[in-house]
Design an enzyme around this catalytic site. Sequence first.
Site, PDB file in Angstrom:
ATOM      1  N   ASP A  46       2.495  -0.118   1.571  1.00 41.80           N
ATOM      2  CA  ASP A  46       3.745   0.748   1.201  1.00 41.80           C
ATOM      3  C   ASP A  46       4.734   0.147   0.322  1.00 41.80           C
ATOM      4  O   ASP A  46       5.327   0.860  -0.595  1.00 41.80           O
ATOM      5  CB  ASP A  46       4.065   0.861   2.996  1.00 41.80           C
ATOM      6  N   ASP A 106       5.485   0.904  -3.768  1.00 46.54           N
ATOM      7  CA  ASP A 106       6.833   1.490  -4.170  1.00 46.54           C
ATOM      8  C   ASP A 106       7.533   0.505  -5.037  1.00 46.54           C
ATOM      9  O   ASP A 106       8.232   1.121  -6.045  1.00 46.54           O
ATOM     10  CB  ASP A 106       7.694   1.577  -2.759  1.00 46.54           C
ATOM     11  N   TYR A 118       1.871  -0.203  11.511  1.00 49.77           N
ATOM     12  CA  TYR A 118       2.157   1.140  11.739  1.00 49.77           C
ATOM     13  C   TYR A 118       1.369   1.623  12.781  1.00 49.77           C
ATOM     14  O   TYR A 118       1.072   3.076  12.779  1.00 49.77           O
ATOM     15  CB  TYR A 118       1.839   1.742  10.298  1.00 49.77           C
ATOM     16  N   ASP A 126       4.585 -11.951  -0.668  1.00 50.83           N
ATOM     17  CA  ASP A 126       5.998 -12.268  -1.329  1.00 50.83           C
ATOM     18  C   ASP A 126       5.692 -12.993  -2.772  1.00 50.83           C
ATOM     19  O   ASP A 126       6.439 -12.477  -3.372  1.00 50.83           O
ATOM     20  CB  ASP A 126       6.816 -13.406  -0.306  1.00 50.83           C
ATOM     21  N   LYS A 131      -0.295 -12.350   3.855  1.00 57.87           N
ATOM     22  CA  LYS A 131       0.468 -13.207   4.234  1.00 57.87           C
ATOM     23  C   LYS A 131      -0.079 -14.050   5.408  1.00 57.87           C
ATOM     24  O   LYS A 131       0.466 -14.226   6.584  1.00 57.87           O
ATOM     25  CB  LYS A 131       1.897 -12.766   4.729  1.00 57.87           C
TER      26      LYS A 131
END
Length: 332
Positions: free
Chosen positions: A229, A233, A120, A205, A173
């Site tokens: 993010d 959520d 981002y 993951d 990751k």
Amino acid sequence: MTDEIVVIEGDGIGREVVPAAVEVLSAFEFDFEFVTAEAGDATRDATGDALPDATYERVADADATLFGAAGETAADVILPLRKAVDSFVNVRPATAYPGVDALRPETDVVFLRENTEGVYSGHEDRLSDDLSTLTRVVTSSASRELAEYACEFVEDGRGPAGDPDEGFTVAHKANVMRETDGRFREEVLAVADERGVDADEELMDAFATKLPLDPTQYGVVVCPNLAGDVLSDLAAGLVGGLGLLPSANVGHDNALFEPVHGTAPDIAGEGVANPTAAILSAAMLLEYLGHAGAADRVREAVETVLAEGPRTGDLGGEATTEEVTAAVVDRL
Ligand code: NAI
Ligand code: MG
């Protein structure tokens, strides 16, 4: 000393839930000065600018900001405002409360999300008709700063277990993104080790599978920007609705507090929005300004109201925003 709090309602239900949060803050005798400022779709329509310089500067100069939501201009408003408070961490608790119909009622996790870099950081290019690229930025300094915050958070007993021994989990990751997440992982674990804070790690993951299967395995979760993010959520989905989730964008000597939800155009203007997320954001603001006891009182009042009612429509009730707010203030 007076604390200056900038209040930006924004659009849609921001105009309904932010006043509710201010009402709760005003129920205490603290020396707060509330300064209102404008941002969002309506501000853009009126002035041509979704985030006027005056608002940016007010937020940058204040002690803290309470923000509601912006509509289609959300990215133009919230990303610069996070910069205005120099925010390096986004704190997002996801707690399932008794009385709320949650997918996973045992969920109680807090995400500490890196808030400035990763994918981002804005380095995206369209290089040809066929090819676009994105540069992922990870610095040791930002990773360590987040880790220091996480350690303090845990040491102060602010994690869900309230126990300095609970430690944290870092989700990454690094097995694939060896350089960027590799650096992030290495720095975060190094800081935890230096400070004697218990830290374990999880591939993001695998974490996304394990969290919904058994949220009790996790408490404080430290993540790179995009992972934080998405995973927060996911956790939001486990606890029963957007109307409940607060967040804090914390900087070095400034911070901005906002409900996770948006402007809810489907119910805006009806006075039936759930004020809980905004009120819990105000509790985070109280804690940030050094009023931890008051913050606890707000959280307890909210929990009682969620358990006993009145409830807004999103939680199966029929109460208005004002009725729920009054019930919370009543129980302070
Ligand atoms: P949303 O969060 O506004 O609404 C999603 C659903 O949740 C709707 O059905 C809404 O009624 C419900 N909901 C959300 N908050 C609620 C509350 N406090 N009480 C009761 N129900 C609630 O997300 P959506 O629909 O994706 O976006 C709507 C607008 O909000 C868009 O213009 C979007 O850009 C903006 N947005 C702004 C954000 C911000 O300012 N930080 C964050 C997310 C969206
Ligand atoms: Mg999001």
